[in-house]
Design a protein around this motif. Sequence first.
Motif, PDB file in Angstrom:
ATOM      1  N   ILE A 157      31.006  34.725  20.611  1.00  0.00           N
ATOM      2  CA  ILE A 157      31.986  35.541  21.334  1.00  0.00           C
ATOM      3  C   ILE A 157      31.904  37.005  20.905  1.00  0.00           C
ATOM      4  CG2 ILE A 157      34.465  35.936  21.684  1.00  0.00           C
ATOM      5  CD1 ILE A 157      34.856  32.906  21.369  1.00  0.00           C
ATOM      6  N   SER A 158      31.767  37.229  19.593  1.00  0.00           N
ATOM      7  CA  SER A 158      31.669  38.597  19.076  1.00  0.00           C
ATOM      8  C   SER A 158      30.438  39.311  19.607  1.00  0.00           C
ATOM      9  CB  SER A 158      31.653  38.570  17.543  1.00  0.00           C
ATOM     10  OG  SER A 158      31.495  39.868  17.011  1.00  0.00           O
ATOM     11  N   LYS A 159      29.303  38.599  19.644  1.00  0.00           N
ATOM     12  CA  LYS A 159      28.066  39.202  20.135  1.00  0.00           C
ATOM     13  C   LYS A 159      28.137  39.524  21.626  1.00  0.00           C
ATOM     14  CE  LYS A 159      24.596  37.457  16.847  1.00  0.00           C
ATOM     15  NZ  LYS A 159      23.894  38.748  16.665  1.00  0.00           N
ATOM     16  N   LEU A 160      28.771  38.655  22.395  1.00  0.00           N
ATOM     17  CA  LEU A 160      28.832  38.840  23.844  1.00  0.00           C
ATOM     18  C   LEU A 160      29.871  39.874  24.266  1.00  0.00           C
ATOM     19  CD1 LEU A 160      28.513  35.129  25.075  1.00  0.00           C
ATOM     20  CD2 LEU A 160      26.730  36.884  25.014  1.00  0.00           C
ATOM     21  N   THR A 161      30.943  39.998  23.506  1.00  0.00           N
ATOM     22  CA  THR A 161      32.040  40.888  23.896  1.00  0.00           C
ATOM     23  C   THR A 161      32.088  42.183  23.103  1.00  0.00           C
ATOM     24  OG1 THR A 161      33.589  39.853  22.337  1.00  0.00           O
ATOM     25  CG2 THR A 161      33.436  38.893  24.552  1.00  0.00           C
ATOM     26  N   GLY A 162      31.469  42.170  21.908  1.00  0.00           N
ATOM     27  CA  GLY A 162      31.541  43.353  21.054  1.00  0.00           C
ATOM     28  C   GLY A 162      32.812  43.428  20.232  1.00  0.00           C
ATOM     29  N   TYR A 163      33.647  42.396  20.305  1.00  0.00           N
ATOM     30  CA  TYR A 163      34.882  42.380  19.521  1.00  0.00           C
ATOM     31  C   TYR A 163      34.565  42.189  18.035  1.00  0.00           C
ATOM     32  CZ  TYR A 163      37.536  41.906  23.866  1.00  0.00           C
ATOM     33  OH  TYR A 163      38.084  42.103  25.101  1.00  0.00           O
ATOM     34  N   ASN A 164      35.478  42.603  17.190  1.00  0.00           N
ATOM     35  CA  ASN A 164      35.333  42.470  15.750  1.00  0.00           C
ATOM     36  C   ASN A 164      35.151  40.996  15.368  1.00  0.00           C
ATOM     37  OD1 ASN A 164      36.869  41.957  12.979  1.00  0.00           O
ATOM     38  ND2 ASN A 164      36.035  44.036  12.945  1.00  0.00           N
ATOM     39  N   LEU A 165      34.176  40.718  14.494  1.00  0.00           N
ATOM     40  CA  LEU A 165      33.846  39.337  14.144  1.00  0.00           C
ATOM     41  C   LEU A 165      35.003  38.636  13.450  1.00  0.00           C
ATOM     42  CD1 LEU A 165      31.976  36.927  13.819  1.00  0.00           C
ATOM     43  CD2 LEU A 165      30.994  38.018  11.794  1.00  0.00           C
ATOM     44  N   SER A 166      35.626  39.283  12.467  1.00  0.00           N
ATOM     45  CA  SER A 166      36.711  38.640  11.733  1.00  0.00           C
ATOM     46  C   SER A 166      37.872  38.294  12.669  1.00  0.00           C
ATOM     47  CB  SER A 166      37.198  39.534  10.596  1.00  0.00           C
ATOM     48  OG  SER A 166      37.566  40.807  11.074  1.00  0.00           O
ATOM     49  N   LEU A 167      38.129  39.144  13.666  1.00  0.00           N
ATOM     50  CA  LEU A 167      39.179  38.850  14.646  1.00  0.00           C
ATOM     51  C   LEU A 167      38.805  37.635  15.484  1.00  0.00           C
ATOM     52  CD1 LEU A 167      41.802  39.569  16.122  1.00  0.00           C
ATOM     53  CD2 LEU A 167      40.467  41.109  17.587  1.00  0.00           C
ATOM     54  N   CYS A 168      37.551  37.541  15.903  1.00  0.00           N
ATOM     55  CA  CYS A 168      37.088  36.390  16.687  1.00  0.00           C
ATOM     56  C   CYS A 168      37.189  35.104  15.878  1.00  0.00           C
ATOM     57  CB  CYS A 168      35.642  36.616  17.144  1.00  0.00           C
ATOM     58  SG  CYS A 168      35.448  37.924  18.375  1.00  0.00           S
ATOM     59  N   VAL A 169      36.815  35.164  14.595  1.00  0.00           N
ATOM     60  CA  VAL A 169      36.917  33.992  13.722  1.00  0.00           C
ATOM     61  C   VAL A 169      38.371  33.550  13.619  1.00  0.00           C
ATOM     62  CG1 VAL A 169      36.685  33.188  11.337  1.00  0.00           C
ATOM     63  CG2 VAL A 169      34.836  34.483  12.391  1.00  0.00           C
ATOM     64  N   LEU A 170      39.276  34.506  13.457  1.00  0.00           N
ATOM     65  CA  LEU A 170      40.701  34.199  13.358  1.00  0.00           C
ATOM     66  C   LEU A 170      41.206  33.514  14.627  1.00  0.00           C
ATOM     67  CD1 LEU A 170      43.509  34.462  12.029  1.00  0.00           C
ATOM     68  CD2 LEU A 170      43.665  36.751  13.039  1.00  0.00           C
ATOM     69  N   LEU A 171      40.860  34.074  15.782  1.00  0.00           N
ATOM     70  CA  LEU A 171      41.362  33.542  17.055  1.00  0.00           C
ATOM     71  C   LEU A 171      40.783  32.160  17.362  1.00  0.00           C
ATOM     72  CD1 LEU A 171      41.287  36.778  19.261  1.00  0.00           C
ATOM     73  CD2 LEU A 171      43.264  35.693  18.165  1.00  0.00           C
ATOM     74  N   VAL A 172      39.534  31.924  16.989  1.00  0.00           N
ATOM     75  CA  VAL A 172      38.903  30.625  17.259  1.00  0.00           C
ATOM     76  C   VAL A 172      39.421  29.559  16.299  1.00  0.00           C
ATOM     77  CG1 VAL A 172      36.731  29.339  17.238  1.00  0.00           C
ATOM     78  CG2 VAL A 172      36.826  31.607  18.278  1.00  0.00           C
ATOM     79  N   SER A 218      27.212  35.698   3.059  1.00  0.00           N
ATOM     80  CA  SER A 218      26.005  35.170   3.682  1.00  0.00           C
ATOM     81  C   SER A 218      25.984  35.440   5.178  1.00  0.00           C
ATOM     82  CB  SER A 218      25.906  33.663   3.422  1.00  0.00           C
ATOM     83  OG  SER A 218      24.851  33.088   4.158  1.00  0.00           O
ATOM     84  N   VAL A 219      27.119  35.173   5.849  1.00  0.00           N
ATOM     85  CA  VAL A 219      27.189  35.346   7.306  1.00  0.00           C
ATOM     86  C   VAL A 219      27.088  36.815   7.694  1.00  0.00           C
ATOM     87  CG1 VAL A 219      28.663  35.095   9.331  1.00  0.00           C
ATOM     88  CG2 VAL A 219      28.482  33.218   7.692  1.00  0.00           C
ATOM     89  N   ALA A 220      27.909  37.661   7.068  1.00  0.00           N
ATOM     90  CA  ALA A 220      28.000  39.066   7.479  1.00  0.00           C
ATOM     91  C   ALA A 220      26.798  39.908   7.057  1.00  0.00           C
ATOM     92  CB  ALA A 220      29.288  39.677   6.922  1.00  0.00           C
ATOM     93  N   CYS A 221      26.268  39.649   5.872  1.00  0.00           N
ATOM     94  CA  CYS A 221      25.231  40.521   5.321  1.00  0.00           C
ATOM     95  C   CYS A 221      23.808  40.007   5.506  1.00  0.00           C
ATOM     96  CB  CYS A 221      25.485  40.759   3.826  1.00  0.00           C
ATOM     97  SG  CYS A 221      26.967  41.709   3.474  1.00  0.00           S
ATOM     98  N   ILE A 222      23.649  38.702   5.668  1.00  0.00           N
ATOM     99  CA  ILE A 222      22.285  38.149   5.733  1.00  0.00           C
ATOM    100  C   ILE A 222      21.990  37.517   7.089  1.00  0.00           C
ATOM    101  CG2 ILE A 222      20.633  36.550   4.689  1.00  0.00           C
ATOM    102  CD1 ILE A 222      22.143  36.823   2.073  1.00  0.00           C
ATOM    103  N   LEU A 223      22.814  36.578   7.511  1.00  0.00           N
ATOM    104  CA  LEU A 223      22.496  35.817   8.713  1.00  0.00           C
ATOM    105  C   LEU A 223      22.544  36.677   9.973  1.00  0.00           C
ATOM    106  CD1 LEU A 223      24.343  32.439   7.996  1.00  0.00           C
ATOM    107  CD2 LEU A 223      21.989  33.111   7.454  1.00  0.00           C
ATOM    108  N   LEU A 224      23.634  37.405  10.165  1.00  0.00           N
ATOM    109  CA  LEU A 224      23.780  38.192  11.394  1.00  0.00           C
ATOM    110  C   LEU A 224      22.726  39.282  11.505  1.00  0.00           C
ATOM    111  CD1 LEU A 224      27.656  38.576  11.717  1.00  0.00           C
ATOM    112  CD2 LEU A 224      26.133  37.043  12.950  1.00  0.00           C
ATOM    113  N   GLY A 271      36.807  38.499   3.842  1.00  0.00           N
ATOM    114  CA  GLY A 271      35.440  38.752   3.379  1.00  0.00           C
ATOM    115  C   GLY A 271      34.533  39.220   4.509  1.00  0.00           C
ATOM    116  N   LEU A 272      34.655  38.587   5.680  1.00  0.00           N
ATOM    117  CA  LEU A 272      33.862  39.013   6.834  1.00  0.00           C
ATOM    118  C   LEU A 272      34.187  40.456   7.213  1.00  0.00           C
ATOM    119  CD1 LEU A 272      34.002  35.891   9.204  1.00  0.00           C
ATOM    120  CD2 LEU A 272      32.020  36.738   7.944  1.00  0.00           C
ATOM    121  N   ALA A 273      35.491  40.777   7.262  1.00  0.00           N
ATOM    122  CA  ALA A 273      35.907  42.134   7.621  1.00  0.00           C
ATOM    123  C   ALA A 273      35.371  43.157   6.623  1.00  0.00           C
ATOM    124  CB  ALA A 273      37.433  42.206   7.688  1.00  0.00           C
ATOM    125  N   TYR A 274      35.316  42.789   5.357  1.00  0.00           N
ATOM    126  CA  TYR A 274      34.829  43.707   4.315  1.00  0.00           C
ATOM    127  C   TYR A 274      33.304  43.839   4.351  1.00  0.00           C
ATOM    128  CZ  TYR A 274      33.672  45.489  -0.323  1.00  0.00           C
ATOM    129  OH  TYR A 274      33.151  46.215  -1.359  1.00  0.00           O
TER     130      TYR A 274
END
Length: 278
Positions: free
Chosen positions: A46-61, A24-30, A91-94
Amino acid sequence: MNKKIQIIISYMAIVLGAILASFSVACILLSNDAIDYGTAGIAIIISKLTGYNLSLCVLLVFLPFLIAGIFFLGKKFFVRVFIGFVVYTIGLAYFEKIPFELNTEHFLAVAFGGAILGIGLSLILRNGGCIDGSEIFANIIVNKIFNKTGKDYSISYILIGFNVIVYIAVFILINRDSAMLSFLVYVIATAIIDHFTDHFDAIKQVTIITKDPDAIIRQIKEELNKTCTILKSSGVIAGENKTLICYVNYFELQRMKTIISQNKGTFSTVSTIEEILR
């Protein structure tokens, strides 16, 4: 064997819920300018502002909240939370790499995405899992208050305050339309979650009828740091027994069910409490 099957089914439900949420998050909402709420929402910002990979940002947060949860809430909640979080992150990374587009208006797409997210989170929460740090944070705060004052409070106000901050950040740092669409996601997802979990953010009253209350009371005190109200009661067939009344939050309820299942000859009910007056 039945208990083992139930455990396996609960893990499978958490995995399925995490897959639905990440899809839902990766394919529809974003792709429709909306974001998730809670710590996932912070990671998306953070991902939108920095351009970093979303799954990595989710992990770090999420990771600091997971560690804090283990430290303050105990290790028993770790396995289900860890499984849900790992599957959600993978799932987000995929799904980030999968081209997917709904040929419809943003409003309908976001409503559909919010519904899928709500179903996924409901499966996770109903089976004792969690993929959002805001819920862990709220539980830590409520437990701290209980340990100091002995009073039970709902986590709902903490969650609302946490998400208000997230949406204000979206409004300021991204744009107004994204903030409004994201709020729509929150309304739809939480409505579905409340329906399927019977208001998971509210206090739960557990009523236990048993002939041997001592072992249950001891486990509740040792594992949940909770106390019980004990009432004398009598059954037409069973005769004299004791009724225990205990108040827990939704995440403690999973451990309470385990305690009850370990003590045979009990009868228990769970009800949602809107407010406790003192």
